[in-house]
Design an enzyme around this catalytic site. Structure first.
Site, PDB file in Angstrom:
ATOM      1  N   HIS A  18       0.840  -1.206   0.000  1.00  0.00           N
ATOM      2  CA  HIS A  18       0.000   0.000   0.000  1.00  0.00           C
ATOM      3  C   HIS A  18       0.877   1.258   0.000  1.00  0.00           C
ATOM      4  CE1 HIS A  18      -2.971  -2.710   2.377  1.00  0.00           C
ATOM      5  NE2 HIS A  18      -3.441  -2.602   1.142  1.00  0.00           N
ATOM      6  N   LYS A  42     -16.407  -6.753   6.069  1.00  0.00           N
ATOM      7  CA  LYS A  42     -15.168  -7.543   5.999  1.00  0.00           C
ATOM      8  C   LYS A  42     -14.657  -7.939   7.385  1.00  0.00           C
ATOM      9  CE  LYS A  42     -13.404  -6.054   1.571  1.00  0.00           C
ATOM     10  NZ  LYS A  42     -12.309  -5.463   0.813  1.00  0.00           N
ATOM     11  N   SER A 129      -2.754  -8.002   3.022  1.00  0.00           N
ATOM     12  CA  SER A 129      -2.978  -7.886   4.474  1.00  0.00           C
ATOM     13  C   SER A 129      -3.474  -9.228   5.019  1.00  0.00           C
ATOM     14  CB  SER A 129      -4.018  -6.807   4.767  1.00  0.00           C
ATOM     15  OG  SER A 129      -3.632  -5.579   4.237  1.00  0.00           O
TER      16      SER A 129
HETATM   17  P1  ADP Z   1     -10.006  -3.376  -0.358  1.00  0.00           P
HETATM   18  O1  ADP Z   1     -10.734  -3.864   0.847  1.00  0.00           O
HETATM   19  O2  ADP Z   1     -10.617  -2.152  -0.964  1.00  0.00           O
HETATM   20  O3  ADP Z   1      -9.657  -4.412  -1.388  1.00  0.00           O
HETATM   21  P2  ADP Z   1      -7.254  -3.334   0.499  1.00  0.00           P
HETATM   22  O4  ADP Z   1      -6.805  -2.631   1.720  1.00  0.00           O
HETATM   23  O5  ADP Z   1      -7.161  -4.812   0.494  1.00  0.00           O
HETATM   24  O6  ADP Z   1      -8.695  -2.801   0.250  1.00  0.00           O
HETATM   25  O7  ADP Z   1      -6.491  -2.768  -0.772  1.00  0.00           O
HETATM   26  C1  ADP Z   1      -6.611  -1.440  -1.191  1.00  0.00           C
HETATM   27  C2  ADP Z   1      -6.014  -1.319  -2.566  1.00  0.00           C
HETATM   28  O8  ADP Z   1      -4.620  -1.588  -2.497  1.00  0.00           O
HETATM   29  C3  ADP Z   1      -6.559  -2.286  -3.614  1.00  0.00           C
HETATM   30  O9  ADP Z   1      -6.567  -1.629  -4.866  1.00  0.00           O
HETATM   31  C4  ADP Z   1      -5.560  -3.416  -3.619  1.00  0.00           C
HETATM   32  O10 ADP Z   1      -5.523  -4.075  -4.871  1.00  0.00           O
HETATM   33  C5  ADP Z   1      -4.280  -2.628  -3.396  1.00  0.00           C
HETATM   34  N1  ADP Z   1      -3.213  -3.430  -2.796  1.00  0.00           N
HETATM   35  C6  ADP Z   1      -3.278  -4.239  -1.724  1.00  0.00           C
HETATM   36  N2  ADP Z   1      -2.077  -4.821  -1.485  1.00  0.00           N
HETATM   37  C7  ADP Z   1      -1.239  -4.361  -2.441  1.00  0.00           C
HETATM   38  C8  ADP Z   1       0.138  -4.599  -2.780  1.00  0.00           C
HETATM   39  N3  ADP Z   1       0.872  -5.456  -2.106  1.00  0.00           N
HETATM   40  N4  ADP Z   1       0.630  -3.948  -3.835  1.00  0.00           N
HETATM   41  C9  ADP Z   1      -0.142  -3.098  -4.556  1.00  0.00           C
HETATM   42  N5  ADP Z   1      -1.418  -2.854  -4.314  1.00  0.00           N
HETATM   43  C10 ADP Z   1      -1.972  -3.466  -3.269  1.00  0.00           C
END
Ligand code: ADP
Length: 166
Positions: A18, A42, A129
């Site tokens: 992130h 979630k 995560s």
């Molecule tokens: P959500 O619940 O909206 O999917 P996340 O916190 O899981 O939220 O992810 C937020 C954004 O960050 C999403 O677009 C996800 O694809 C992206 N993301 C999560 N982990 C990574 C990573 N390791 N590298 C790049 N983007 C990521």
């Protein structure tokens, strides 16, 4: 022109993946607003206040990044903030189908808002995560996946120690 982008997500908790996306967005846009979603459905491990606190700490080196919570539709939030850009991160092909569907749904709902995908550094491309939490539960060392203060909070949370502010 003053360009503002919104990066929405659950961030439960924030990972190096992130942070990498936020750093990239902060170089391209004048302002980046990280929207930490309540995401009750979630059932996040950390409550929204804790997730915001961690995100603020993780992005404090970036002068043009702000962090706040939001609930409801992403497009409504983006409009309210007078932005027209949603940032999403892409890791693997496996993200693509879900992200593609969501981006097209959002476009149908709001033609004026654009979703922009950013690709993470390949060394973070496998990070999620969810997997980090599972790995820690099984005893893995997670310090290369998340900032050290996040690793500490995760350990306290998952191993049942009371959370103490430092
Ligand atoms: P959500 O619940 O909206 O999917 P996340 O916190 O899981 O939220 O992810 C937020 C954004 O960050 C999403 O677009 C996800 O694809 C992206 N993301 C999560 N982990 C990574 C990573 N390791 N590298 C790049 N983007 C990521």
């Amino acid at each position: 022109m003053n360009r503002k982008a919104v990066y929405p997500g659950t961030f439960d908790p924030v990972t190096h993946g992130h942070i990498d996306i936020i750093e990239r967005a902060s170089r391209v846009f004048d302002h980046v607003l990280v929207g930490v979603a309540h995401s009750h459905d979630k059932k996040p491990l950390f409550n929204v206040k804790e997730r915001i606190e961690m995100m603020k700490e993780a992005t404090k080196h970036l002068g043009n990044v702000r962090v706040e919570d939001f609930s409801g539709l992403v497009i409504d939030y983006v409009r309210k903030k007078e932005s027209m850009v949603i940032i999403r991160g892409l890791r693997m092909i496996s993200d693509f189908e879900y992200e593609f569907q969501m981006a097209l749904t959002n476009r149908k709902l709001a033609e004026d808002i654009e979703t922009i995908f950013m690709m993470t550094n390949e060394s973070y491309s496998y990070l999620s995560s969810k997997l980090i939490k599972e790995a820690l539960t099984l005893g893995a060392d997670i310090k290369s996946f998340v900032p050290s203060f996040v690793a500490k909070k995760l350990k306290n949370k998952l191993h049942g120690k009371p959370h103490r502010r430092t």
